[in-house]
Design a protein around this motif. Structure first.
Motif, mmCIF file in Angstrom:
data_model
loop_
_atom_site.group_PDB
_atom_site.id
_atom_site.type_symbol
_atom_site.label_atom_id
_atom_site.label_comp_id
_atom_site.label_asym_id
_atom_site.label_seq_id
_atom_site.Cartn_x
_atom_site.Cartn_y
_atom_site.Cartn_z
ATOM 1 N N LEU A 254 -2.444 1.542 -3.214
ATOM 2 C CA LEU A 254 -2.708 1.213 -1.808
ATOM 3 C C LEU A 254 -2.763 -0.300 -1.596
ATOM 4 O O LEU A 254 -2.233 -0.812 -0.612
ATOM 5 N N GLU A 255 -3.384 -1.012 -2.520
ATOM 6 C CA GLU A 255 -3.473 -2.467 -2.407
ATOM 7 C C GLU A 255 -2.095 -3.110 -2.456
ATOM 8 O O GLU A 255 -1.829 -4.088 -1.760
ATOM 9 N N GLN A 256 -1.205 -2.562 -3.281
ATOM 10 C CA GLN A 256 0.139 -3.117 -3.423
ATOM 11 C C GLN A 256 1.082 -2.710 -2.299
ATOM 12 O O GLN A 256 2.005 -3.448 -1.979
ATOM 13 N N ASN A 257 0.879 -1.518 -1.713
ATOM 14 C CA ASN A 257 1.848 -0.968 -0.769
ATOM 15 C C ASN A 257 1.343 -0.813 0.661
ATOM 16 O O ASN A 257 2.139 -0.509 1.547
ATOM 17 N N GLY A 258 0.054 -0.978 0.885
ATOM 18 C CA GLY A 258 -0.487 -0.848 2.236
ATOM 19 C C GLY A 258 -0.083 -2.033 3.101
ATOM 20 O O GLY A 258 -0.241 -3.182 2.695
ATOM 21 N N SER A 259 0.451 -1.749 4.269
ATOM 22 C CA SER A 259 0.867 -2.818 5.182
ATOM 23 C C SER A 259 -0.362 -3.503 5.785
ATOM 24 O O SER A 259 -1.489 -3.001 5.695
#
Length: 104
Positions: A71-76
């Motif tokens: 989530l940290e890497q892919n959350g906008s």
């Protein structure tokens, strides 16, 4: 190996309309290629909109920590701006039996 994945997100913003559609678009982009499905429930409370997203399916994440890293890497930026709370459960698939009855 895929693991059972259950994620619940609570998103809130000032009332502007079509919030559930925007959250659906955010989740579609973020979870592209992952076998997850979601149900969205939208509510309007005074001047705010809230969307509860119940996400479930199979993922390669083996723990909540791995999920948070994803989530940290892919959350906008929008995802993080709207997100007000979450909970998650990752149940690793075992190689032998279901592991729920204690006999396998």
């Amino acid at each position: 190996m895929n693991n059972e994945t259950y994620l619940d997100f609570c998103f809130i913003r000032k009332a502007d309309g079509n919030f559930a559609a925007e959250i659906d678009d955010i989740l579609t982009r973020m979870f592209a290629g992952i076998k997850l499905h979601w149900y969205l429930e939208q509510k309007t409370i005074e001047d705010a909109e809230m969307v509860i997203a119940e996400v479930k399916g199979m993922s390669g994440w083996r723990s909540e920590e791995e999920t948070l890293h994803f989530l940290e890497q892919n959350g906008s930026d929008q995802f993080w701006h709207y997100l007000q709370g979450y909970k998650m459960f990752i149940y690793p698939v075992t190689m032998r039996g279901c592991n729920s009855c204690g006999t396998h």
